[in-house]
Motif scaffolding. Structure first.
Motif, PDB file in Angstrom:
ATOM      1  N   ILE A  71      68.825  36.591  28.733  1.00  0.00           N
ATOM      2  CA  ILE A  71      67.369  36.737  28.742  1.00  0.00           C
ATOM      3  C   ILE A  71      67.009  38.016  27.996  1.00  0.00           C
ATOM      4  O   ILE A  71      67.605  39.073  28.227  1.00  0.00           O
ATOM      5  N   HIS A 128      56.655  39.299  29.833  1.00  0.00           N
ATOM      6  CA  HIS A 128      57.458  40.172  30.701  1.00  0.00           C
ATOM      7  C   HIS A 128      58.176  41.281  29.950  1.00  0.00           C
ATOM      8  O   HIS A 128      59.069  41.947  30.492  1.00  0.00           O
ATOM      9  N   CYS A 183      63.138  29.590  35.718  1.00  0.00           N
ATOM     10  CA  CYS A 183      61.977  30.480  35.769  1.00  0.00           C
ATOM     11  C   CYS A 183      60.781  29.786  35.140  1.00  0.00           C
ATOM     12  O   CYS A 183      59.676  29.883  35.636  1.00  0.00           O
ATOM     13  N   LEU A 184      61.008  29.112  34.006  1.00  0.00           N
ATOM     14  CA  LEU A 184      59.902  28.377  33.393  1.00  0.00           C
ATOM     15  C   LEU A 184      60.235  26.918  33.163  1.00  0.00           C
ATOM     16  O   LEU A 184      59.379  26.164  32.713  1.00  0.00           O
ATOM     17  N   ASN A 239      59.173  35.231  38.735  1.00  0.00           N
ATOM     18  CA  ASN A 239      57.969  36.046  38.701  1.00  0.00           C
ATOM     19  C   ASN A 239      56.653  35.270  38.740  1.00  0.00           C
ATOM     20  O   ASN A 239      55.607  35.860  38.835  1.00  0.00           O
ATOM     21  N   SER A 279      66.216  34.825  36.432  1.00  0.00           N
ATOM     22  CA  SER A 279      65.042  35.273  35.661  1.00  0.00           C
ATOM     23  C   SER A 279      65.124  36.752  35.307  1.00  0.00           C
ATOM     24  O   SER A 279      65.879  37.505  35.911  1.00  0.00           O
ATOM     25  N   CYS A 280      64.289  37.157  34.354  1.00  0.00           N
ATOM     26  CA  CYS A 280      64.298  38.550  33.899  1.00  0.00           C
ATOM     27  C   CYS A 280      63.837  39.502  34.988  1.00  0.00           C
ATOM     28  O   CYS A 280      63.948  40.708  34.842  1.00  0.00           O
ATOM     29  N   HIS A 295      64.897  40.277  28.108  1.00  0.00           N
ATOM     30  CA  HIS A 295      64.603  41.530  28.810  1.00  0.00           C
ATOM     31  C   HIS A 295      65.794  42.060  29.604  1.00  0.00           C
ATOM     32  O   HIS A 295      65.732  43.131  30.191  1.00  0.00           O
ATOM     33  N   ARG A 338      54.748  25.661  37.350  1.00  0.00           N
ATOM     34  CA  ARG A 338      55.575  26.583  36.564  1.00  0.00           C
ATOM     35  C   ARG A 338      57.047  26.148  36.559  1.00  0.00           C
ATOM     36  O   ARG A 338      57.705  26.161  35.546  1.00  0.00           O
ATOM     37  N   CYS A 361      66.884  31.641  30.770  1.00  0.00           N
ATOM     38  CA  CYS A 361      65.654  31.695  31.566  1.00  0.00           C
ATOM     39  C   CYS A 361      65.644  30.622  32.648  1.00  0.00           C
ATOM     40  O   CYS A 361      65.087  30.789  33.719  1.00  0.00           O
ATOM     41  N   ASP A 387      56.597  37.686  24.576  1.00  0.00           N
ATOM     42  CA  ASP A 387      56.856  37.277  25.950  1.00  0.00           C
ATOM     43  C   ASP A 387      56.193  38.292  26.876  1.00  0.00           C
ATOM     44  O   ASP A 387      56.379  39.498  26.692  1.00  0.00           O
ATOM     45  N   HIS A 413      65.013  31.004  26.203  1.00  0.00           N
ATOM     46  CA  HIS A 413      64.011  30.263  26.971  1.00  0.00           C
ATOM     47  C   HIS A 413      64.370  28.806  27.230  1.00  0.00           C
ATOM     48  O   HIS A 413      64.119  28.295  28.306  1.00  0.00           O
TER      49      HIS A 413
HETATM   50  S1  SF4 Z   1      59.688  35.311  32.692  1.00  0.00           S
HETATM   51 FE1  SF4 Z   1      61.159  33.713  32.838  1.00  0.00          FE
HETATM   52  S2  SF4 Z   1      60.859  32.616  30.943  1.00  0.00           S
HETATM   53 FE2  SF4 Z   1      59.926  34.609  30.616  1.00  0.00          FE
HETATM   54  S3  SF4 Z   1      61.575  35.863  29.744  1.00  0.00           S
HETATM   55 FE3  SF4 Z   1      61.622  36.103  31.959  1.00  0.00          FE
HETATM   56  S4  SF4 Z   1      63.155  34.645  32.621  1.00  0.00           S
HETATM   57 FE4  SF4 Z   1      62.523  34.037  30.599  1.00  0.00          FE
END
Ligand code: SF4
Lengths: 204, 471
Positions: free
Chosen positions: B110, B133, B418-419, B437, B349-350, B112, B443, B415, B131, B63
């Motif tokens: 990541i 996701h 993404c965040l 996402n 991102s995931c 996921h 964000r 990540c 998390d 992250h």
């Molecule tokens: S949504 Fe974004 S921050 Fe959360 S696990 Fe997926 S890539 Fe990482």
């Protein structure tokens, strides 16, 4: 976890739907390894401008709502990220109960893990409560034992809550301690699984 | 008696005990990362409790890691708090004997992306992670969802979770999509149709021929975005595509165990006579590429569409919400979404950082190069692979060369934007075409404006300098 039975406290209305956990506690506050102290980041972008000064117009910053312990919010409260930092921040700031028409699932669960009560009431009733909270008297009663919210004008609103969850909040139960009493069930489950799905067992 | 859904079957196979309205559910795989685990380990220590099944736990650092200079190691991470969090994770997993891919390890990435890539994610499993996701892993027919940190602690201590069962929701996606339409568009169309709270209280199963035709990567993209529709978990029943993906993965069963496992996995499907509490149908053939215009993933339009007018909504609350989103996004009611000029592009991102996503993105970038075009001069664009292995595979295929030649920044996995916990973030007012996402306010950086879309669209937009599906 502190038990939650009944609360008399000031309520602040936050009339925004879909408040997500990124808004409740932005990412820059997630770098902590502690549970405490997150109240300073609660609703940060609502409360502070880019220079870090409090925005006087934002309702939480108004003197009459200082020390609020009940948050009245819009639909789908706590959606988005699973971060438990959101209930931690709400509680660290002083909130003990939330009233909203609906919550996102993960956030809702996280509240119960921390003794924060998420009350669900129909949209129209939440609107009524918000209107009252905007008036001169901000003191509400949230009674979990009786499952009612009492507004400053004395109106009573009943709410539903799952009995298992209610009991846990009222007793302030430690979920892990409770599950550990099931250790022999877990052992048996693992023994069965080791036979049914042997490929999941690491060769030792 | 009606038959069982896939969700019912996985649930029933994992109930250890029932306590009133709550089931004690066994957890087969627990994924952890640096941001949502430190307080859980601290809680264990405070109660003198141990990790029950370190072998059922896998840790990554994703992250807050930087996407440059990872080889220099954690001690070189500039941000003090991020560094402490990463060091804390390393110490916690070492003490507990949990497998860990630290920053810089080729297997890290990541969470996921890593679970499936390692073959740790398997059909019929229960999988959790701190998390939201985590729903991604549902692509394998595993019941997978996000949990809070107290629950992370609960799973570490007991390898179970106390859960109330959700309701069953089936999303049927049928028909042949037109070229350029895929999993990301399905997902955005579903969220647009049901709203961000439409799936609250449900577990969604995706079914229909369009789902069968999806690759594992596509199914992961779709299940990943399930949480944006309010459902904690999304499922796709395992089939040959699933088994082919898993075969030979490091943690997948081998030899005779493989045969046994496949037989077991094949028992996870929805019975013909099972009843769903809710069902919707989406016609894949009718979809155009989807893109978000607002600050919630349900704010979706087709690429040929226009930004909505608040005046068109009767509900005063919805009206206010749309207006607030337009103000934040700096858009005008009625303008073509394709007219929105962008400043940044984030591919990662995931949701969309697997090898197939990067191949799709590189194909568009290659087409641009063939036409003598590059990323527009006013746009800064980056590609962040989902894991070290995805990065290595992409480099083996020369995708990095294509991206770099086309003017993209080629980064190390994580990540990232993404965040925006690490240094990759939007500046206030910047508009970003993003394959991630969440387009929530702030964000990707305070004041940043995010438009969610597929990797192919993000590349096309990077080249054109505005939102588009062609350049
Ligand atoms: S949504 Fe974004 S921050 Fe959360 S696990 Fe997926 S890539 Fe990482």
């Amino acid at each position: 976890m502190d038990p939650f039975v009944r609360l008399d406290g000031r309520a602040v209305p936050l009339d925004v739907a879909n408040i997500d956990t990124d808004q409740l506690i932005p990412k820059q506050f997630l770098k902590t390894v502690e549970r405490e102290g997150l109240g300073k980041g609660l609703l940060f972008d609502f409360r502070f401008d880019e220079a870090g000064n409090p925005k006087p117009d934002f309702i939480l910053n108004k003197p009459e709502y200082k020390g609020s312990s009940v948050l009245i919010a819009g639909d789908n409260f706590g959606c988005g990220s699973s971060r438990e930092h959101a209930p931690w921040a709400l509680m660290d700031y002083g909130f003990k109960a939330i009233i909203a028409p609906s919550y996102a699932d993960i956030f809702y669960n996280n509240c119960f893990s921390n003794g924060l009560l998420p009350v669900v009431l129909p949209e129209a009733q939440v609107r009524e409560l918000m209107a009252e909270a905007l008036g001169g008297n901000h003191v509400f009663t949230v009674d979990l034992a009786e499952q009612v919210v009492v507004s400053p004008s004395g109106k009573t609103f009943s709410f539903e809550i799952d009995p298992t969850r209610k009991e846990k909040l009222i007793k302030g139960l430690d979920a892990i301690g409770e599950t550990l009493q099931r250790a022999s069930d877990i052992d048996r489950f693992e023994q069965r699984m080791a036979v049914a799905e042997p490929w999941l067992e690491k060769a030792s | 008696m009606a038959g069982k859904t896939l969700y019912d079957k996985i649930w029933d196979a994992h109930v250890v005990a029932q306590d009133g309205g709550e089931a004690v559910l066994y957890i087969d795989l627990h994924l952890i990362h640096e941001v949502t685990s430190p307080q859980a380990f601290a809680g264990l220590r405070a109660h003198n409790r141990k990790v029950r099944r370190p072998d059922r736990t896998l840790a990554v650092a994703d992250h807050n890691i930087p996407t440059q200079g990872q080889a220099k190691g954690v001690d070189a991470v500039a941000d003090d708090e991020s560094r402490l969090q990463l060091q804390t994770l390393a110490r916690n997993v070492k003490d507990a004997g949990i497998e860990f891919f630290p920053m810089g390890d080729v297997r890290n990435g990541i969470v996921h992306v890593v679970g499936p890539e390692q073959g740790r994610t398997q059909p019929g499993m229960t999988i959790v992670c701190g998390d939201s996701h985590t729903s991604t892993h549902g692509a394998f027919g595993a019941l997978a969802h996000g949990i809070g940190t107290s629950e992370v602690e609960h799973v570490l201590a007991t390898q179970t979770l106390r859960q109330q069962k959700a309701k069953n929701f089936r999303v049927l996606i049928e028909g042949k999509p037109r070229p350029g339409v895929g999993a990301k568009d399905y997902a955005l169309a579903v969220i647009g149709a049901i709203g961000t709270a439409g799936g609250t209280g449900y577990c969604i199963e995706y079914a229909g021929d369009a789902i069968r035709d999806l690759s594992m990567e596509g199914r992961m993209t779709l299940c990943n975005l399930t949480i944006e529709g309010g459902a904690r978990a999304g499922l796709v029943a395992p089939d040959q595509t699933t088994f082919d993906y898993l075969l030979g993965k490091p943690a997948a069963p081998k030899g005779a165990a493989w045969e046994m496992a496949v037989n077991y996995w094949k028992s996870f499907f929805t019975d013909d006579d099972a009843v769903f509490d809710r069902e919707i149908r989406i016609d894949a053939a009718a979809l155009v590429p989807q893109v978000t215009w607002g600050t919630s993933p349900e704010d979706v339009v087709g690429i040929d569409g226009v930004v909505p007018d608040p005046a068109a909504f009767d509900d005063p609350e919805k009206k206010a919400q749309v207006q607030r989103a337009l103000d934040y996004m700096g858009l005008t009611a009625g303008q073509k979404i394709a007219d929105a000029r962008i400043d940044r592009v984030f591919i990662g991102s995931c949701t969309n950082s697997r090898i197939e996503d990067l191949r799709a993105a590189a194909a568009v970038a290659q087409q641009a190069l063939d036409e003598g075009k590059k990323v527009a001069s006013h746009v800064s664009a980056m590609v962040v692979p989902g894991s070290g292995l995805v990065k290595a595979q992409a480099e083996l295929e020369g995708l990095d060369d294509v991206f770099i030649a086309a003017g993209f920044d080629w980064r190390e996995p994580g990540c990232s934007m993404c965040l925006a916990m690490n240094p990759d973030r939007l500046e206030p007012g910047q508009r970003c075409a993003s394959t991630s996402n969440r387009n929530f306010e702030g964000r990707q950086g305070r004041g940043g404006r995010t438009h969610l879309m597929s990797p192919a669209l993000a590349v096309a937009s990077a080249i054109a300098g505005h939102i588009t599906d062609r350049f």
